[in-house]
Design a protein around this motif. Structure first.
Motif, PDB file in Angstrom:
ATOM      1  N   MET A   1       1.057  -1.231  -0.039  1.00  0.00           N
ATOM      2  CA  MET A   1       0.070   0.092   0.137  1.00  0.00           C
ATOM      3  C   MET A   1       0.967   1.595   0.340  1.00  0.00           C
ATOM      4  O   MET A   1       2.103   1.497   0.997  1.00  0.00           O
ATOM      5  N   LYS A   2       0.605   2.063  -0.937  1.00  0.00           N
ATOM      6  CA  LYS A   2       1.495   3.670  -1.304  1.00  0.00           C
ATOM      7  C   LYS A   2       0.890   4.399  -0.472  1.00  0.00           C
ATOM      8  O   LYS A   2      -0.562   4.450  -0.444  1.00  0.00           O
ATOM      9  N   VAL A   3       1.356   5.453   0.766  1.00  0.00           N
ATOM     10  CA  VAL A   3       0.640   6.068   0.524  1.00  0.00           C
ATOM     11  C   VAL A   3       1.914   7.728   0.537  1.00  0.00           C
ATOM     12  O   VAL A   3       2.507   7.762   0.871  1.00  0.00           O
ATOM     13  N   ILE A   4       0.521   8.525  -0.404  1.00  0.00           N
ATOM     14  CA  ILE A   4       0.737   9.668  -0.183  1.00  0.00           C
ATOM     15  C   ILE A   4       0.430  11.119   0.668  1.00  0.00           C
ATOM     16  O   ILE A   4      -0.908  11.340   0.873  1.00  0.00           O
ATOM     17  N   VAL A   5       1.527  11.773   0.517  1.00  0.00           N
ATOM     18  CA  VAL A   5       1.338  13.008   2.035  1.00  0.00           C
ATOM     19  C   VAL A   5       1.428  14.167   1.351  1.00  0.00           C
ATOM     20  O   VAL A   5       2.101  14.752   0.262  1.00  0.00           O
ATOM     21  N   THR A   6       0.005  15.538   1.387  1.00  0.00           N
ATOM     22  CA  THR A   6       0.144  16.582   0.649  1.00  0.00           C
ATOM     23  C   THR A   6       0.164  17.398   0.877  1.00  0.00           C
ATOM     24  O   THR A   6       0.305  16.571   2.486  1.00  0.00           O
ATOM     25  N   ASN A   7      -0.433  18.994   1.072  1.00  0.00           N
ATOM     26  CA  ASN A   7       0.350  19.722   2.076  1.00  0.00           C
ATOM     27  C   ASN A   7      -0.589  20.335   2.688  1.00  0.00           C
ATOM     28  O   ASN A   7      -1.595  20.987   3.448  1.00  0.00           O
ATOM     29  N   SER A   8      -2.119  19.922   1.593  1.00  0.00           N
ATOM     30  CA  SER A   8      -3.812  20.353   1.661  1.00  0.00           C
ATOM     31  C   SER A   8      -4.458  19.154   1.340  1.00  0.00           C
ATOM     32  O   SER A   8      -4.076  18.698   0.170  1.00  0.00           O
ATOM     33  N   TYR A   9      -5.584  19.480   1.861  1.00  0.00           N
ATOM     34  CA  TYR A   9      -6.622  18.081   1.364  1.00  0.00           C
ATOM     35  C   TYR A   9      -6.747  19.066  -0.785  1.00  0.00           C
ATOM     36  O   TYR A   9      -7.420  18.458  -1.487  1.00  0.00           O
ATOM     37  N   ASP A  10      -6.832  20.143  -0.665  1.00  0.00           N
ATOM     38  CA  ASP A  10      -6.676  21.270  -2.204  1.00  0.00           C
ATOM     39  C   ASP A  10      -5.863  19.533  -2.865  1.00  0.00           C
ATOM     40  O   ASP A  10      -6.439  19.196  -4.233  1.00  0.00           O
ATOM     41  N   GLU A  11      -4.572  20.156  -2.555  1.00  0.00           N
ATOM     42  CA  GLU A  11      -3.731  19.075  -2.953  1.00  0.00           C
ATOM     43  C   GLU A  11      -4.084  17.978  -3.029  1.00  0.00           C
ATOM     44  O   GLU A  11      -4.131  16.988  -4.584  1.00  0.00           O
ATOM     45  N   THR A  12      -4.335  17.098  -1.957  1.00  0.00           N
ATOM     46  CA  THR A  12      -4.768  15.842  -2.346  1.00  0.00           C
ATOM     47  C   THR A  12      -5.393  15.538  -3.399  1.00  0.00           C
ATOM     48  O   THR A  12      -5.462  14.469  -4.194  1.00  0.00           O
ATOM     49  N   CYS A  13      -6.996  16.479  -3.813  1.00  0.00           N
ATOM     50  CA  CYS A  13      -8.093  15.768  -4.553  1.00  0.00           C
ATOM     51  C   CYS A  13      -7.536  16.281  -6.279  1.00  0.00           C
ATOM     52  O   CYS A  13      -7.405  16.039  -7.007  1.00  0.00           O
ATOM     53  N   ALA A  14      -6.431  17.751  -6.298  1.00  0.00           N
ATOM     54  CA  ALA A  14      -5.881  17.440  -7.500  1.00  0.00           C
ATOM     55  C   ALA A  14      -5.714  16.387  -7.908  1.00  0.00           C
ATOM     56  O   ALA A  14      -4.597  15.650  -9.184  1.00  0.00           O
TER      57      ALA A  14
END
Length: 245
Positions: free
Chosen positions: A1-14
């Motif tokens: 399983m791969k986990v990606i951590v973004t700076n914000s939820y907007d970035e998550t959605c992008a």
């Protein structure tokens, strides 16, 4: 399983919208498993923008939704058919005949069987989009001493009813049953992408990404068995669960 951590939820959605765009551009007749609720709305907004900008073409895409409430028609403003139409399908160049959301009216068991047929029709989904409930439920597969592999009807827990009450005028209006894909259906997708944000999701996400335990008491942990599962969370949530990339 791969986990990606973004700076914000907007970035998550992008990030997730780009995954979907790249898939559809590479495979124009892709089959997508889609989700409802507050989590995917910004993802769908970004897909609409991409479609209107000519960056992605949905004209040959097929979709199957995870679930639907029992007891409300598709025209009801809290039905998941209504949700998908107003948040995505009405705004992109998809053929609605190629979109499937289970009916919440009539014979619920027959409707669940129809959903199962759609899950299998044309082969597994190329990508299944997921949110996660506060108790770790995936679609409406509730935390329990057992989980069901195929599409079925599910009695909703008090936790889920409370979480969904904000979408209705009063809690008593929230349906208590739903039709949902089973965990086997979800795990059959070629790629599974789960988005999460908010501190209410800390216990569920901690169980999903912080150890190797798989338990039906947190259905999301079943994703640990998938060969191409991606969890995308923002830094706030990652910090709250103690995750370090």
């Amino acid at each position: 399983m791969k986990v990606i951590v973004t700076n914000s939820y907007d970035e998550t959605c992008a990030v997730i919208a780009n995954m979907i765009k790249e898939l559809v551009n590479a495979k124009p007749d892709a089959k997508l498993g889609l989700a409802t609720g507050g989590t995917p709305v910004p993802i769908y907004k970004k897909l609409i923008e991409m479609n209107k900008a000519g960056e992605v073409d949905f004209s040959r895409v097929h979709t199957v939704n995870l679930d639907e409430y029992c007891g409300i028609p598709g025209t009801h403003d809290q039905s998941y058919r209504y949700f998908m139409d107003t948040n995505l399908f009405d705004h992109i160049n998809i053929d609605k005949k190629n979109t499937f959301v289970a009916s919440g009216m009539g014979d619920f068991e027959a409707n669940a069987r129809e959903l199962e047929e759609k899950v299998r029709e044309g082969g597994a989904a190329d990508l299944q989009l997921l949110g996660i409930g506060n108790n770790g439920h995936i679609a409406f597969n509730e935390a329990s001493d057992h989980l069901i592999a195929v599409a079925h009807t599910e009695k909703l827990t008090e936790s889920t009813i409370n979480a969904n009450a904000r979408f209705f005028e009063k809690k008593e209006d929230v349906p208590t049953m739903a039709i949902t894909m089973g965990m086997g259906d979800i795990l059959a997708a070629k790629k599974v992408v789960l988005a999460a944000t908010g501190l209410a999701k800390v216990p569920a996400i901690r169980g999903l990404i912080m150890d190797d335990v798989i338990t039906t008491q947190n259905p999301s942990t079943m994703l640990k068995m998938h060969e191409d599962a991606v969890v995308v969370i923002d830094r706030e949530l990652a910090d709250a669960v103690g995750y370090r990339a």
